[in-house]
Enzyme design. Structure first.
Site, PDB file in Angstrom:
ATOM      1  CG  HIS A  53      -0.917  -0.389   2.547  1.00 49.73           C
ATOM      2  ND1 HIS A  53       0.774   0.203   3.222  1.00 49.73           N
ATOM      3  CD2 HIS A  53      -0.919  -1.115   3.245  1.00 49.73           C
ATOM      4  CE1 HIS A  53       0.998  -0.558   3.841  1.00 49.73           C
ATOM      5  NE2 HIS A  53       0.046  -1.214   4.447  1.00 49.73           N
ATOM      6  CG  ASP A 110      -4.677  -3.409   3.894  1.00 50.61           C
ATOM      7  OD1 ASP A 110      -4.174  -3.825   4.507  1.00 50.61           O
ATOM      8  OD2 ASP A 110      -4.148  -1.857   4.234  1.00 50.61           O
TER       9      ASP A 110
HETATM   10 ZN    ZN Z   1      -3.172  -4.595   5.015  1.00 58.65          ZN
HETATM   11 ZN    ZN Z   2      -0.755  -2.239   6.052  1.00 59.10          ZN
END
Ligand code: ZN
Ligand code: ZN
Length: 468
Positions: free
Chosen positions: A234, A307
């Protein structure tokens, strides 16, 4: 096992550089044939795919399934159901469970349970250090033997460079990618959002971009020295994108992902103290968001990952500084990415979109997925790229709508003034309102009109999701 003939779709397989109109036959759980026109065989179910894409099942390499220990947020089953509803056929689950997945026994247990309980393939990312405490590296050969495909301390990034170096040497020796959430905790301590104009207005403590970039640089330097495959999770900062570009150019084995929410949202989403916009790394400035988009367009960023981080309503109902970090993403990812793409001055080709969501993430993690090659297990998704639908978390669906079926069919109405979404199209078209299946509903996209949805999802030739 049923056999299927997917008729007259736009067949997109980045692995074979294939973009053609035609039919795909699924027989005995495998992709059996691809041709411009195939004749239906006896007993085959024919599915009309006109106006749809036929693509390899999507692959999400960053998912929190919350088992063991936090099944009130999500389970292997509900997370798997959310995944296939979103078009995903393979997902990688993160080890920050309770207890953390730091032992071969736990890894083996999740692999075996997922096989029984999840409708999609689940690959386990094991912990990088014992107890995810950042002190002692795990037993990597044993974790790999048990089925782990990579190692990560995700939410609890290793603070000691020395420990990270040893962990990388260990993982490199056994061919395990080291997957890192880059955050220097001395810079982000006590922060609940990005340090910028919005945090100043709200009076909230923010984490500067350097909390991420300092660790990206450190981890990349260590990967350079140890030869391990470093995957950056991310990515959220403009400088982070530049660092990944720089280290790739130096020949470091570094790959990176970006989340749909970081491509579409900025710190402004936190302005009303909406805890569903609280995640880590935080939503940052418009300059960061634009740089991430450029990172995707220029192939500095390898793939998109959600995520997916479910939290129960009572947890997110706390005041902003106390609420947990994280948003769900499995069911909104495709709709968000296609919406984001539609707003680009020069949108990416559909083949590239499928690459970012399927073939590329599969390659990053070395998974047997991301292709429609004849003979491979039929992990296939049929996508309607033009379907506009509104994201409805369950709480609001229950209070606002007469009943709460999974999919509330084509409510046609003028919604122009309601939608908070930027750059949306003209209202008044048929809009499908879809309630999320994930056990948790913490999405920053509630009420948004997204673009594109999985209509049919097949895992190993079994139809596991069908949207009406
Ligand atoms: Zn994560
Ligand atoms: Zn993370």
């Amino acid at each position: 096992m049923s056999n299927y003939l997917l008729k007259n779709g736009r067949i997109l397989d980045p692995a074979q550089n294939l973009d053609q109109r035609g039919d795909v036959r699924i027989r005995g759980g495998r992709v059996a044939e691809i041709a411009p026109s195939l004749t239906p065989e006896t007993g085959e179910r024919v599915i009309d795919c006109s106006d749809c894409w036929i693509a390899p099942g999507l692959v999400d390499i960053h998912v929190h399934l919350r088992e063991p220990g936090q099944s009130h947020k999500e389970t292997l089953q509900t997370g798997g159901e959310a995944a296939v509803a979103g078009g995903f056929t393979s997902i990688c689950c993160m080890p920050n469970t309770d207890p953390p997945l730091d032992s071969p026994t736990l890894v083996r247990e999740i692999v075996a349970r997922a096989e029984r309980e999840s409708p999609c393939a689940v690959y386990v990312v094991a912990a990088l250090t014992q107890g995810m405490r950042g002190e002692v590296p795990c037993d990597y050969p044993a974790l790999k033997q048990a089925g782990a495909i990579a190692c990560s301390d995700d939410a609890f990034p290793v603070q000691s460079a020395e420990v990270m170096r040893r962990a990388m040497l260990g993982c490199a020796a056994y061919g395990l990618p080291v997957v890192t959430h880059c955050e220097d905790k001395t810079l982000s301590e006590g922060a609940s959002m990005h340090a910028g104009v919005v945090s100043a207005q709200l009076g909230l403590k923010g984490a500067p971009s350097s909390a991420e970039t300092v660790q990206i640089a450190r981890n990349a330097l260590l990967a350079h020295e140890t030869g391990c495959h470093l995957h950056i999770q991310h990515l959220s900062t403009a400088v982070g994108v530049e660092l990944v570009r720089f280290f790739k150019a130096q020949g470091v084995r570094i790959t990176a992902e970006v989340s749909p929410h970081h491509l579409l949202l900025t710190e402004a989403a936190c302005a009303a103290f909406d805890t569903d916009a609280k995640m880590n790394p935080p939503l940052r400035s418009e300059a960061d968001r634009a740089a991430l988009a450029q990172g995707v367009l220029r192939s500095v960023i390898d793939c998109i990952a959600t995520d997916h981080a479910p939290h129960a309503p009572f947890e997110k109902a706390q005041p902003f500084p106390a609420a947990p970090f994280g948003v769900v993403g499995l069911e909104t990812a495709l709709g968000c990415v296609l919406l984001w793409n539609s707003q680009l001055p020069q949108p990416l080709e559909p083949l590239r979109i499928v690459h970012l969501l399927s073939t590329a993430p599969a390659r990053v993690m070395g998974l047997p997925a991301g292709t429609l090659a004849v003979g491979t297990p039929a992990d296939v998704v049929v996508i309607d790229p033009n379907l506009r639908w509104t994201v409805m978390p369950v709480g609001e669906a229950n209070s606002m709508l007469p009943s709460s079926p999974r999919i509330l069919s084509h409510r046609t109405e003028e919604r122009e003034s309601e939608s908070p979404q930027r750059g949306r199209g003209v209202g008044g078209e048929g809009i499908t309102v879809i309630e999320l299946r994930s056990k948790s509903k913490n999405t920053p996209f509630k009420g948004w009109e997204l673009l594109g949805k999985a209509r049919y999802t097949f895992v190993k030739g079994v139809l596991v999701h069908q949207a009406d």
